[in-house]
Design a protein around this motif. Structure first.
Motif, PDB file in Angstrom:
ATOM      1  N   GLU A 110      -9.816 -18.389  32.902  1.00 23.30           N
ATOM      2  CA  GLU A 110      -9.208 -18.460  32.678  1.00 23.30           C
ATOM      3  C   GLU A 110      -9.404 -18.765  30.807  1.00 23.30           C
ATOM      4  OE1 GLU A 110      -6.660 -16.305  31.185  1.00 23.30           O
ATOM      5  OE2 GLU A 110      -5.533 -15.743  32.675  1.00 23.30           O
ATOM      6  N   SER A 111     -10.707 -19.809  31.368  1.00 19.80           N
ATOM      7  CA  SER A 111     -10.593 -21.130  30.668  1.00 19.80           C
ATOM      8  C   SER A 111     -12.831 -20.952  30.469  1.00 19.80           C
ATOM      9  CB  SER A 111     -10.656 -22.760  30.781  1.00 19.80           C
ATOM     10  OG  SER A 111     -11.616 -23.759  30.692  1.00 19.80           O
ATOM     11  N   ASP A 112     -12.982 -20.563  28.336  1.00 15.92           N
ATOM     12  CA  ASP A 112     -13.736 -20.756  28.111  1.00 15.92           C
ATOM     13  C   ASP A 112     -14.486 -22.410  28.476  1.00 15.92           C
ATOM     14  OD1 ASP A 112     -13.522 -18.667  27.437  1.00 15.92           O
ATOM     15  OD2 ASP A 112     -13.586 -19.225  25.333  1.00 15.92           O
ATOM     16  N   ASN A 113     -14.283 -23.218  29.036  1.00 20.52           N
ATOM     17  CA  ASN A 113     -14.517 -24.465  28.966  1.00 20.52           C
ATOM     18  C   ASN A 113     -15.374 -24.472  30.634  1.00 20.52           C
ATOM     19  OD1 ASN A 113     -14.637 -25.097  26.830  1.00 20.52           O
ATOM     20  ND2 ASN A 113     -12.838 -26.702  26.667  1.00 20.52           N
ATOM     21  N   GLU A 114     -14.528 -24.050  31.826  1.00 18.92           N
ATOM     22  CA  GLU A 114     -15.172 -23.822  32.839  1.00 18.92           C
ATOM     23  C   GLU A 114     -15.975 -22.695  33.302  1.00 18.92           C
ATOM     24  OE1 GLU A 114     -11.800 -22.751  37.159  1.00 18.92           O
ATOM     25  OE2 GLU A 114     -11.149 -24.004  35.040  1.00 18.92           O
TER      26      GLU A 114
END
Length: 376
Positions: free
Chosen positions: A200-204
């Motif tokens: 879900e997360s771009d950072n992840e």
């Protein structure tokens, strides 16, 4: 539903628990037997060790062959009665413990998880999908539908046990943080040919991409981004391709508006489970017998199910609907329409490197989301 959880080593915990309970029950039986032998030796010091052991055995098993040691005092009778009660309790505890593991399936889970660990360790050339989003599940289902070997990495037990994940046929599931080096190693990232970062997360996704690239510099990485402005960052850490679902969704909507028949054709092709057609690609290896000869003699006619659409030359230039008298060069990429079976046959004809092993062993069952709308 089975999945592999490297962080918890669940199968090892189950095995330790099984061993502890069974060993504890056996130790209790041995202790009761030893107490019985010593007790009967006290009752009759002249009985000897063998007769004391035999008396203990027939007492604990309630066989009742006869009194090898006379029980002519109240203390001897009380000791024998207590020994019978404790011995029967210890035996019942041992039997119930072993039976519970068999009936409740715990022992089966232990060996299934062990088999899954060996199965994951034997994978090579497979594809890894990181994340439990709908996009990740669709990607895993599509890869499985075209007979690719897929490992899905999810970060929580709820995601691993979700119905949508349990319906993914032919997909192995690993429970663990996909940003963790050890979890990706368990999934076989060092032996994989490709990885999709789809959390879900771009950072992840950035961290997954960076970690995977460090563990396998040859890996092809496709990363999802919610914010298209993050594309440069994700490419910088090692992604070969960056995909924005919003961007693709917009293109799909525009295509539905101006070329609905084309979109309907592609949707129908993707959902046809009987023919299972896809637009595939194949790189011509340097050792292929087709190199240096005309395209018409490359052996494509031996796989009548394929439709050659284009050729990409090693310099990146495209040639659409190539003439059959053109010269075949090593490193060119054939783009064709065909089924997974056609893909395997054309690889054999052209002498291409074999793909990774087909799905085998324990897996989580899967069904491609055929009713889902696929962007083009």
């Amino acid at each position: 539903m089975d999945f592999y959880e490297p962080s918890a080593k669940q199968w090892e915990q189950d095995m330790v628990e099984l061993r502890q309970r069974l060993v504890g029950a056996l130790a209790l039986i041995l202790a009761v037997t030893l107490v019985g032998i010593l007790g009967f030796l006290v009752i009759d010091p002249g009985a000897g060790l063998v007769r004391a052991f035999f008396m203990t055995a027939i007492t604990l098993t309630t066989v009742g062959y006869g009194e090898e040691i006379p029980l002519d005092t109240d203390a001897a009778m009380i000791f024998t009665a207590v020994l019978i009660l404790i011995g029967m309790g210890a035996t019942l505890y041992f039997v119930s413990t072993a039976t519970a593991f068999v009936l409740e399936g715990q022992l089966g889970h232990v060996f299934r998880r062990r088999k899954m660990e060996r199965d994951l360790a034997g994978l090579s050339g497979h594809l890894i999908v990181c994340g439990a989003t709908r996009t990740a599940r669709y990607a895993a289902a599509e890869l499985a539908a075209v007979e690719r070997t897929v490992v899905l990495v999810v970060s929580s037990r709820a995601e691993a046990e979700a119905e949508e994940v349990s319906e993914l046929e032919g997909v192995r599931v690993v429970l663990g943080d996909p940003t963790d080096d050890d979890v990706l190693r368990i999934a076989g990232v060092d032996r994989a040919s490709g990885l999709i970062a789809c959390s879900e997360s771009d950072n992840e996704n950035v961290v997954i991409t960076l970690t995977a690239r460090q563990l396998n510099p040859r890996l092809r990485v496709v990363s999802k981004v919610q914010d298209i402005e993050q594309e440069a960052k994700v490419r910088k850490v090692g992604a070969n391709t960056v995909v924005s679902p919003q961007h693709i969704g917009g293109l799909r909507m525009a295509s539905e508006l101006v070329r609905p028949a084309v979109v309907d054709f592609l949707d129908t092709m993707l959902r046809d489970k009987d023919r299972n057609l896809r637009i595939e690609e194949l790189v011509i290896p340097s050792g292929s017998p087709a190199v240096g000869g005309p395209l018409r003699k490359a052996g494509l006619d031996r796989v009548p199910g394929i439709l050659l659409l284009a050729v990409r030359r090693p310099d990146g230039e495209w040639e659409y609907n190539p003439p059959r008298d053109r010269r075949v060069e090593a490193g060119e990429t054939l783009i064709f329409l065909g089924s997974p079976t056609d893909r395997r046959r054309i690889r054999e004809v052209l002498g291409a490197r074999a793909e990774g092993p087909a799905p085998r062993g324990l897996r989580i069952a899967a069904r491609p989301p055929g009713s889902a709308v696929r962007p083009h």
